[in-house]
Design a protein around this motif. Structure first.
Motif, PDB file in Angstrom:
ATOM      1  N   MET A   1       1.336  -1.401  -0.148  1.00  0.00           N
ATOM      2  CA  MET A   1       0.420   0.363  -0.300  1.00  0.00           C
ATOM      3  C   MET A   1       0.338   1.303  -0.296  1.00  0.00           C
ATOM      4  SD  MET A   1      -3.581  -0.771   2.268  1.00  0.00           S
ATOM      5  CE  MET A   1      -2.385  -1.288   4.027  1.00  0.00           C
ATOM      6  N   VAL A   2       2.415   0.983   0.456  1.00  0.00           N
ATOM      7  CA  VAL A   2       2.723   2.198   0.557  1.00  0.00           C
ATOM      8  C   VAL A   2       3.180   2.564  -0.832  1.00  0.00           C
ATOM      9  CG1 VAL A   2       5.037   3.238   1.353  1.00  0.00           C
ATOM     10  CG2 VAL A   2       3.954   2.119   2.974  1.00  0.00           C
ATOM     11  N   GLY A   3       3.728   1.681  -1.488  1.00  0.00           N
ATOM     12  CA  GLY A   3       4.238   1.282  -2.495  1.00  0.00           C
ATOM     13  C   GLY A   3       3.304   2.366  -3.921  1.00  0.00           C
ATOM     14  N   ALA A   4       2.469   1.552  -3.397  1.00  0.00           N
ATOM     15  CA  ALA A   4       0.917   2.084  -4.387  1.00  0.00           C
ATOM     16  C   ALA A   4       0.957   3.672  -3.755  1.00  0.00           C
ATOM     17  CB  ALA A   4      -0.983   1.172  -3.562  1.00  0.00           C
ATOM     18  N   SER A   5       0.599   3.895  -2.975  1.00  0.00           N
ATOM     19  CA  SER A   5       0.697   5.467  -2.367  1.00  0.00           C
ATOM     20  C   SER A   5       1.720   5.964  -3.393  1.00  0.00           C
ATOM     21  CB  SER A   5       0.724   5.855  -0.862  1.00  0.00           C
ATOM     22  OG  SER A   5      -0.155   4.569  -0.995  1.00  0.00           O
ATOM     23  N   VAL A   6       3.552   6.278  -3.133  1.00  0.00           N
ATOM     24  CA  VAL A   6       3.920   6.907  -4.087  1.00  0.00           C
ATOM     25  C   VAL A   6       3.711   6.914  -5.337  1.00  0.00           C
ATOM     26  CG1 VAL A   6       6.742   6.137  -4.166  1.00  0.00           C
ATOM     27  CG2 VAL A   6       5.276   6.211  -2.404  1.00  0.00           C
ATOM     28  N   LEU A   7       2.946   5.539  -6.086  1.00  0.00           N
ATOM     29  CA  LEU A   7       3.164   5.890  -7.775  1.00  0.00           C
ATOM     30  C   LEU A   7       1.756   6.762  -8.018  1.00  0.00           C
ATOM     31  CD1 LEU A   7       3.552   2.105  -8.291  1.00  0.00           C
ATOM     32  CD2 LEU A   7       4.643   3.926  -9.149  1.00  0.00           C
ATOM     33  N   LEU A   8       0.557   6.957  -6.791  1.00  0.00           N
ATOM     34  CA  LEU A   8      -0.333   7.757  -6.956  1.00  0.00           C
ATOM     35  C   LEU A   8      -0.119   9.160  -6.738  1.00  0.00           C
ATOM     36  CD1 LEU A   8      -3.245   7.711  -7.346  1.00  0.00           C
ATOM     37  CD2 LEU A   8      -3.749   7.688  -5.042  1.00  0.00           C
ATOM     38  N   ILE A   9       0.706   9.275  -5.738  1.00  0.00           N
ATOM     39  CA  ILE A   9       1.435  10.364  -5.905  1.00  0.00           C
ATOM     40  C   ILE A   9       2.240  10.947  -6.836  1.00  0.00           C
ATOM     41  CG2 ILE A   9       3.082  11.839  -4.300  1.00  0.00           C
ATOM     42  CD1 ILE A   9       1.602  10.780  -1.840  1.00  0.00           C
ATOM     43  N   ALA A  10       2.607  10.731  -7.635  1.00  0.00           N
ATOM     44  CA  ALA A  10       4.026  11.153  -8.602  1.00  0.00           C
ATOM     45  C   ALA A  10       3.281  11.047  -9.768  1.00  0.00           C
ATOM     46  CB  ALA A  10       4.697   9.605  -9.041  1.00  0.00           C
ATOM     47  N   THR A  11       2.107  10.147  -9.613  1.00  0.00           N
ATOM     48  CA  THR A  11       0.753  10.169 -10.638  1.00  0.00           C
ATOM     49  C   THR A  11      -0.030  11.619 -11.042  1.00  0.00           C
ATOM     50  OG1 THR A  11       0.891   8.124 -11.413  1.00  0.00           O
ATOM     51  CG2 THR A  11      -0.833   8.931 -12.309  1.00  0.00           C
ATOM     52  N   ALA A  12      -0.040  11.770  -9.732  1.00  0.00           N
ATOM     53  CA  ALA A  12      -1.060  12.855  -9.483  1.00  0.00           C
ATOM     54  C   ALA A  12       0.156  14.066 -10.041  1.00  0.00           C
ATOM     55  CB  ALA A  12      -1.023  12.944  -8.056  1.00  0.00           C
ATOM     56  N   ARG A  13       1.087  13.947  -9.690  1.00  0.00           N
ATOM     57  CA  ARG A  13       1.975  15.731 -10.052  1.00  0.00           C
ATOM     58  C   ARG A  13       1.910  15.157 -11.515  1.00  0.00           C
ATOM     59  NH1 ARG A  13       7.341  14.279  -5.929  1.00  0.00           N
ATOM     60  NH2 ARG A  13       6.448  14.659  -4.271  1.00  0.00           N
ATOM     61  N   THR A  14       2.137  14.628 -12.072  1.00  0.00           N
ATOM     62  CA  THR A  14       1.772  14.763 -13.407  1.00  0.00           C
ATOM     63  C   THR A  14       0.544  14.879 -14.467  1.00  0.00           C
ATOM     64  OG1 THR A  14       1.627  12.250 -13.665  1.00  0.00           O
ATOM     65  CG2 THR A  14       3.746  13.546 -13.795  1.00  0.00           C
ATOM     66  N   SER A  15      -0.459  14.389 -13.457  1.00  0.00           N
ATOM     67  CA  SER A  15      -1.782  14.403 -14.140  1.00  0.00           C
ATOM     68  C   SER A  15      -2.971  15.290 -12.299  1.00  0.00           C
ATOM     69  CB  SER A  15      -2.321  12.647 -14.366  1.00  0.00           C
ATOM     70  OG  SER A  15      -3.665  12.768 -15.260  1.00  0.00           O
ATOM     71  N   THR A  16      -3.018  16.206 -11.902  1.00  0.00           N
ATOM     72  CA  THR A  16      -4.278  16.031 -11.337  1.00  0.00           C
ATOM     73  C   THR A  16      -5.211  16.399 -11.931  1.00  0.00           C
ATOM     74  OG1 THR A  16      -3.784  18.978 -12.157  1.00  0.00           O
ATOM     75  CG2 THR A  16      -2.286  17.922 -10.761  1.00  0.00           C
ATOM     76  N   ARG A  17      -5.545  16.090 -13.156  1.00  0.00           N
ATOM     77  CA  ARG A  17      -6.602  15.311 -13.864  1.00  0.00           C
ATOM     78  C   ARG A  17      -7.071  14.345 -12.847  1.00  0.00           C
ATOM     79  NH1 ARG A  17      -7.896  15.214 -19.845  1.00  0.00           N
ATOM     80  NH2 ARG A  17      -6.161  13.471 -19.464  1.00  0.00           N
ATOM     81  N   PHE A  18      -6.801  13.043 -12.904  1.00  0.00           N
ATOM     82  CA  PHE A  18      -6.349  12.120 -12.369  1.00  0.00           C
ATOM     83  C   PHE A  18      -6.783  11.648 -10.961  1.00  0.00           C
ATOM     84  CE2 PHE A  18      -4.460   8.309 -10.761  1.00  0.00           C
ATOM     85  CZ  PHE A  18      -4.943   6.939 -11.034  1.00  0.00           C
ATOM     86  N   LEU A  19      -5.882  12.550 -10.149  1.00  0.00           N
ATOM     87  CA  LEU A  19      -6.505  12.916  -8.664  1.00  0.00           C
ATOM     88  C   LEU A  19      -7.273  13.168  -8.552  1.00  0.00           C
ATOM     89  CD1 LEU A  19      -4.752  12.898  -5.848  1.00  0.00           C
ATOM     90  CD2 LEU A  19      -3.729  14.934  -6.230  1.00  0.00           C
ATOM     91  N   LYS A  20      -8.042  14.603  -9.278  1.00  0.00           N
ATOM     92  CA  LYS A  20      -9.694  15.071  -8.790  1.00  0.00           C
ATOM     93  C   LYS A  20     -10.470  13.618  -9.095  1.00  0.00           C
ATOM     94  CE  LYS A  20      -7.857  19.299  -9.879  1.00  0.00           C
ATOM     95  NZ  LYS A  20      -8.235  20.703 -11.265  1.00  0.00           N
ATOM     96  N   ARG A  21     -10.321  13.140 -10.165  1.00  0.00           N
ATOM     97  CA  ARG A  21     -11.537  11.679 -10.690  1.00  0.00           C
ATOM     98  C   ARG A  21     -11.438  11.033  -9.436  1.00  0.00           C
ATOM     99  NH1 ARG A  21      -9.477  10.491 -16.871  1.00  0.00           N
ATOM    100  NH2 ARG A  21      -8.878   8.484 -15.010  1.00  0.00           N
ATOM    101  N   VAL A  22      -9.841  10.704  -8.543  1.00  0.00           N
ATOM    102  CA  VAL A  22      -9.815   9.563  -7.559  1.00  0.00           C
ATOM    103  C   VAL A  22     -10.647  10.320  -6.693  1.00  0.00           C
ATOM    104  CG1 VAL A  22      -8.751   8.561  -6.536  1.00  0.00           C
ATOM    105  CG2 VAL A  22      -7.788   8.469  -8.774  1.00  0.00           C
ATOM    106  N   ILE A  23     -10.263  11.445  -6.039  1.00  0.00           N
ATOM    107  CA  ILE A  23     -11.170  11.973  -5.370  1.00  0.00           C
ATOM    108  C   ILE A  23     -12.355  12.072  -5.235  1.00  0.00           C
ATOM    109  CG2 ILE A  23     -10.951  14.154  -3.688  1.00  0.00           C
ATOM    110  CD1 ILE A  23      -7.754  14.949  -3.876  1.00  0.00           C
ATOM    111  N   LYS A  24     -12.741  12.544  -6.153  1.00  0.00           N
ATOM    112  CA  LYS A  24     -14.631  12.022  -6.844  1.00  0.00           C
ATOM    113  C   LYS A  24     -15.156  11.052  -6.633  1.00  0.00           C
ATOM    114  CE  LYS A  24     -17.416  13.962  -9.828  1.00  0.00           C
ATOM    115  NZ  LYS A  24     -17.662  14.525 -11.343  1.00  0.00           N
ATOM    116  N   ALA A  25     -14.101  10.219  -7.244  1.00  0.00           N
ATOM    117  CA  ALA A  25     -14.832   8.339  -6.841  1.00  0.00           C
ATOM    118  C   ALA A  25     -14.913   7.835  -5.843  1.00  0.00           C
ATOM    119  CB  ALA A  25     -13.848   7.593  -7.957  1.00  0.00           C
ATOM    120  N   LEU A  26     -14.281   8.528  -4.532  1.00  0.00           N
ATOM    121  CA  LEU A  26     -13.967   8.267  -3.745  1.00  0.00           C
ATOM    122  C   LEU A  26     -14.929   8.843  -2.548  1.00  0.00           C
ATOM    123  CD1 LEU A  26     -10.153   7.974  -2.297  1.00  0.00           C
ATOM    124  CD2 LEU A  26     -11.647   6.266  -2.537  1.00  0.00           C
ATOM    125  N   ALA A  27     -16.039   9.787  -3.182  1.00  0.00           N
ATOM    126  CA  ALA A  27     -16.321  11.037  -2.293  1.00  0.00           C
ATOM    127  C   ALA A  27     -18.509  10.490  -2.521  1.00  0.00           C
ATOM    128  CB  ALA A  27     -16.211  12.122  -2.863  1.00  0.00           C
TER     129      ALA A  27
END
Length: 100
Positions: free
Chosen positions: A68-94
């Motif tokens: 889970m720590v490794g997946a979090s690091v990958l998610l953060i690295a992806t979020a830096r390059t694609s904020t749209r992806f992070l927004k979609r994940v947060i919207k889906a979780l909400a």
């Protein structure tokens, strides 16, 4: 017996650089990377069980936490390059608990 042949078709002339053909999206599949992670998980679990006095439950919790720590690091690295992806994940979780 008569053999009928047709002349070869000449190549169509191109007026500019060829554009790459669009590929249709392919469904996600269980590939080599996923298999490698699974084999590494099992190998690490067996090695830890034989080399230490840890219980199987402790080993699974530890390796799962590291995953889970490794997946979090990958998610953060992806979020830096694609904020749209992070927004979609947060919207889906909400929206996941809204019942829709």
């Amino acid at each position: 017996m008569t053999i009928v042949t047709t002349p070869a078709q000449p190549a169509a002339p191109t007026s500019g650089p060829a554009e790459p053909a669009e590929r249709p999206p392919t469904p996600a599949a269980f590939g080599f990377a996923q298999a490698l992670v699974l084999v590494a998980f099992v190998a690490a679990g067996i090695t830890l069980r034989l080399a230490t006095t840890m219980t199987v439950r402790d080993i699974v919790v530890m390796i799962g936490s590291l995953g889970m720590v490794g997946a979090s690091v990958l998610l953060i690295a992806t979020a830096r390059t694609s904020t749209r992806f992070l927004k979609r994940v947060i919207k889906a979780l909400a929206a996941s608990g809204s019942g829709s």
